[in-house]
Scaffold this motif. Structure first.
Motif, PDB file in Angstrom:
ATOM      1  N   MET A  98      -4.742  -1.451   6.100  1.00 16.81           N
ATOM      2  CA  MET A  98      -3.620  -1.947   6.898  1.00 16.81           C
ATOM      3  C   MET A  98      -3.932  -1.900   8.385  1.00 16.81           C
TER       4      MET A  98
ATOM      5  N   LEU B 177      -5.206   3.807  -3.690  1.00 18.16           N
ATOM      6  CA  LEU B 177      -4.593   2.514  -3.408  1.00 18.16           C
ATOM      7  C   LEU B 177      -4.853   2.094  -1.967  1.00 18.16           C
ATOM      8  N   ARG B 178      -4.653   3.030  -1.033  1.00 19.90           N
ATOM      9  CA  ARG B 178      -4.775   2.670   0.384  1.00 19.90           C
ATOM     10  C   ARG B 178      -6.232   2.447   0.781  1.00 19.90           C
TER      11      ARG B 178
ATOM     12  N   MET C 123       3.198   2.376   1.895  1.00 21.05           N
ATOM     13  CA  MET C 123       3.485   3.113   3.114  1.00 21.05           C
ATOM     14  C   MET C 123       4.977   3.474   3.181  1.00 21.05           C
TER      15      MET C 123
ATOM     16  N   ASN D 280       0.833  -1.198   0.000  1.00 24.33           N
ATOM     17  CA  ASN D 280       0.000   0.000   0.000  1.00 24.33           C
ATOM     18  C   ASN D 280       0.873   1.255   0.000  1.00 24.33           C
TER      19      ASN D 280
END
Lengths: 287, 325, 317
Positions: free
Chosen positions: A119, A113-114, A83, A81
């Motif tokens: 997450m 995307l996230r 990060m 993702n």
């Protein structure tokens, strides 16, 4: 100017309760591949943290990343993702494809995307606001403000995260921080579910929890597998053996760069791994 | 062969402490040094309160006569209404905070969330230099740069012909540029480093996990700042504003140099006016110890003291609430 | 439990592309905010840059060696030597009192202070003096030293008032520097049988020196530019021609004596602005302000430089 995106109906992936899958096909049909990485290398400055990892994750399955500390599992997880974008000096080479689309490309919206790849972190990190607001946070930021839809969404998400019964009476009064550690982590899972992701990344989600809470999280993961693709990093090999369909074993090379030793169906990795390194690690000879 | 320990005198574990140890002189000395601040504050308060109440006690002015708009120390029966000064301090400070708070919080957010290392390593030292610039220098800059600029620009034909803005700036008194506006502008720059650094600390104190938590849910950085960071750091930002307010209200020389010093109630930002500190600075040298005029100035310093102690208590209350939640 | 939860719907079907425009509004807002925040940072630099440039230009042709070393003059540009001398003298006198008291106070706060009422009172006093306006501290000096002690306007009265005003800063910076020394160092020393004071003196204070020196320099910078505290304590009169050969410090005509009025550079700027009428007033003030700004820059860069060099030396050895 439109304020934010059009947010569709409050939706969550439908869960069909099916019989446990008997055997998992590692060699999935291309259409079933949710995530595929091709020659992914990650470095911080000139230090290589992860070298040349290629693997695929099947849709609606659980992939566990195991290996000793420093083998780059978490770093690798964070490129799904993006990060790693937040860490100054980190650079990722290679391709990470979500449904065949390379997420590493410059014009990919990390925000989008996230939303599709959620997450959950090692330490539960609820926001300092009420339980309700915690869960409603993501949808609100996407422009969903309809009260009734939000209520439904919060309830569904909390139910699915197996937290609803414990918190339904003081949703709006109680701060997310007032919950126990295990409850906080389930709140964080609910928070992710409310943004309706397709993939959920879990970075040692139970390592800060007591054994009972850990079991609840594991139970939850097995339920969520019916609707979501899950990638979990764990130190706990029993956990990987209990929950995952596929296990990938990482270790560290001589130059301290992490790499993928082997990946295969969990049962096979834990009973007859094809690499000696894996066997040594599984049997507790190192790591 | 001599043992190694024979180099030391014999000692017992249960030996009684000697006189020197019992006295523990170092502890006493450093304590006195730290406690000297209590003595300074206590004395300062006693002296200022004593002097500040002479106007009522000795000169027989009533509280009502003091909190009045009429200031005329040279009349046959002198009048010492300090309301224009109190209001002046309030409005100039408010103006400064109104300009400075958004800007300072912006700089703090820039430093804590946006700036790459190189930019931070330039802006932070720059702010420290801002803190160091003496107030007379700010005042002088105000007189030589800001005041003429305001007079030229806002008295110009273009601004005057604008609706509303033109009406404000064509109000009487704004011929020279010495004004409420000039005072607030100078102060806003002077309190910028204070508000910035305290809010910066407040933003840095927000745990990193909350930031990643929000970003991982697919929010933009600005959404994270607005909905997580600012609410979490709100009490810290409030502390910053209170500290900035204290500094602005107590600043003397720079304000006195640009504000025009006219002891009237403030009416428009274009008008010259005055503040507590300005009037004390101006008049103290012209008065004699013990005369009512000077006693009125002491009363004004008492008001300043009350303002600053109140703000200390206010900051404590804000912080206690933050710790509590 | 999942059966009753999943009945709302399903978002599959056409998946939005990762490059989609679904969240354009919030992304535009994010871009705009980023630009604005960069703008605030740039504005700070712009203001500081223009101030420095302004004074560099204003001081051009004014500041010279003779401007620094000459006495003021009625008819020519003259110089600012006496007031510059007074600034340096007052700085030295103030630091002579403030540094030891502040350092010792910092030691108490960092090493001894327990969580009790006395510590609370000290902290409250520290915060109070920090927030009392400098003009009020000056007025306090006026009653105490000038009037009650009958000292009149003297350098010593000014230095003591400045000490009052800067003691909290000095104490706090010392406390911070001492607290930054790792606890392990203290434990190691105590475990070897050293007393608490020996530990502080031989381990903690030496390790804190870079921080302490930075604190001293920062305090010095503030003392050097302060004017409001001094208006009514050290005096605002035009200084006489000093005779530096007169070393008798009890004699009020000696420039070395603390018992004489001492108009400093900052006070001089204020005085010239409020009452100066001379033909060269603006040049003199511009030049003096330029010198003050340069001193601020020197103090700041000096503090950084010394702190860095010292800590490198300490960690290397």
């Amino acid at each position: 100017m439109p304020i934010t995106a059009v947010y569709p109906e409050p939706v969550l992936r439908r869960v069909e309760v099916t019989a446990p899958r008997a055997a998992v096909q590692v060699a999935a049909r291309p259409a079933d591949i949710k995530i595929a990485t091709e020659h992914v290398s990650i470095s911080y400055g000139d230090k290589v943290a992860v070298r040349d990892v290629s693997l695929t994750v099947q849709d609606r399955s659980i992939l566990a990343l195991i290996g000793p500390s420093g083998s780059g599992k978490s770093t690798f997880l964070r490129c799904f993702n993006r990060m790693n974008d937040l860490i100054p000096g980190a650079s990722v080479k290679g391709e990470v494809c979500l449904d065949g689309e390379n997420v590493m490309e410059a014009d990919v919206s990390v925000v989008e995307l996230r939303r599709r790849v959620g997450m959950v972190f090692q330490r539960p990190n609820p926001f300092p606001m009420s339980i309700y607001e915690n869960v409603a946070y993501g949808p609100r930021r996407r422009g969903l403000n309809d009260r009734r839809k939000l209520n439904d969404l919060v309830e569904t998400s909390l139910k699915r995260a197996a937290l609803w019964d414990e918190v339904k009476d003081d949703l709006r009064r109680k701060s997310g921080l007032a919950l126990s550690g295990g409850q906080q982590q389930r709140l964080c899972i609910a928070r992710v579910l409310a943004t309706d992701p397709e993939v959920i990344l879990m970075d040692e989600p139970a390592s800060a929890l007591d054994p009972v809470s850990t079991l609840r999280i594991e139970e939850l993961m097995r339920e969520l597998r019916e609707a979501y693709t899950i990638v979990i990093v764990t130190h706990n090999m029993q956990q990987a053996a209990r929950v995952s369909d596929v296990t990938a074993f990482f270790t560290m090379a001589d130059d301290r760069a992490g790499y993928l030793v082997e990946v295969g169906p969990t049962g096979q990795i834990f009973t007859r791994p094809s690499e000696q390194l894996t066997e040594d690690y599984i049997s507790g000879r190192f790591g | 062969m001599a043992s190694l320990t024979s180099a030391y005198p014999t000692s017992k574990l249960r030996a009684k402490p000697g006189l020197l140890e019992r006295l523990d002189l170092p502890r006493r000395v450093v304590f006195v040094a730290a406690a000297s601040m209590i003595i300074v504050v206590a004395m300062l308060m006693i002296f200022i309160v004593w002097q500040g109440t002479q106007l009522f006690v000795k000169d027989g002015y009533s509280l009502g006569a003091i909190f009045d708009a009429k200031w005329d120390p040279l009349a046959d029966t002198p009048e010492f209404g300090i309301l224009p000064f109190i209001l002046g301090t309030i409005v100039v400070t408010a103006g400064a905070l109104l300009i400075s708070t958004p800007l300072s919080v912006g700089v703090a957010l820039f430093l804590s969330e946006v700036a790459p290392k190189w930019a931070k390593s330039i802006v932070q030292p720059a702010l420290e230099i801002f803190v160091g610039i003496p107030s007379v220098v700010w005042g002088w800059l105000g007189i030589t740069v800001l005041v003429p600029f305001l007079a030229d620009t806002f008295n110009g034909p273009i601004v005057i012909s604008l609706p509303i803005v033109g009406t404000i700036f064509s109000m009487p008194g704004f011929l020279t540029g010495f004004s409420w506006l000039a005072g607030s502008l100078v102060l806003s720059i002077m309190v910028l480093p204070t508000i910035t650094s305290v809010s910066y600390d407040a933003f840095r104190a927000v745990p990193q996990e909350l930031r990643t938590g929000s970003l991982a849910l697919g929010t933009t950085r600005w959404q994270m700042i607005r909905h997580i960071l600012i609410p979490s750091a709100l009490s810290g930002v409030l502390t910053a504003v209170v500290l900035g307010m204290t500094r602005a209200a107590g600043e003397a020389l720079a304000v006195q140099m640009v504000i025009g010093n006219s002891p009237t109630l403030p009416e428009a930002i274009t008008q010259p006016m005055t503040t507590l500190t300005s009037q004390i600075t101006l008049d103290m040298g012209n008065t004699v110890f013990g005369e009512p005029w000077q006693d009125a100035l002491w009363t004004m310093s008492l008001v300043l003291l009350v303002i600053s102690i109140t703000s200390v208590v206010l900051v404590r209350v804000i912080n206690k609430r933050r710790m509590g939640s | 439990m999942t059966a009753n939860a999943g009945s709302i719907g399903r978002s599959s079907g056409a998946k939005p592309s990762l490059k989609g425009k679904a969240s354009r509004g919030s992304i535009l807002a994010d871009r705009a905010a980023t630009v604005v925040l960069w703008g605030t940072g740039a504005l700070v630099l712009l203001i500081l840059g223009s101030i420095i440039l302004h004074f560099a230009m204003a001081a051009w042709g004014v500041v010279s060696l003779s401007f620094i070393l000459d006495n003021p003059s009625q008819t020519t540009l003259g110089g600012i030597m006496p007031v510059l001398w007074n600034s340096i003298y007052m700085l030295a006198l103030t630091m002579l009192i403030a540094v030891p008291v502040g350092l010792l106070g910092g030691i108490y706060m960092a090493e001894y202070a327990g969580d009790n009422i006395v510590t609370g009172a000290i902290r409250f006093a520290e915060e109070s003096i920090s927030s009392v306006p400098s003009i009020v501290v000056g007025l306090f000096g006026l009653i105490l030293f000038v009037d009650d002690f009958h000292w009149g306007f003297t350098a010593l009265a000014g230095a003591l008032a400045l000490t009052f005003f800067n003691l909290p800063l000095m104490t706090r910076l010392s406390e911070q520097a001492l607290r930054a020394v790792p606890q392990d160092e203290r434990s190691a020393s105590l475990a070897l049988g050293a007393t608490k004071w020996q530990t502080i003196r031989h381990v903690v204070v030496p390790l804190a020196i870079p921080g302490l020196i930075t604190g001293v320099i920062l305090t010095a910078g503030r003392v050097f530019g302060e004017a409001a505290v001094l208006l009514f304590t050290a005096g605002i009169g035009t200084p006489p021609h000093y005779n530096f050969m007169n070393l008798d410090i009890t004699n009020p005509t000696s420039p070395w004596s603390p018992f004489r009025p001492a108009t400093t550079l900052s006070v001089y700027i204020y005085k010239l602005n409020s009452e100066g009428l001379g033909a060269f007033k603006n040049q003199i003030v511009d030049g003096s302000a330029a010198i003050l700004i340069s001193m601020v820059l020197i103090f700041n860069l000096g503090a950084r430089f010394v702190g860095r060099v010292l800590s490198r030396k300490l960690t290397a050895s």
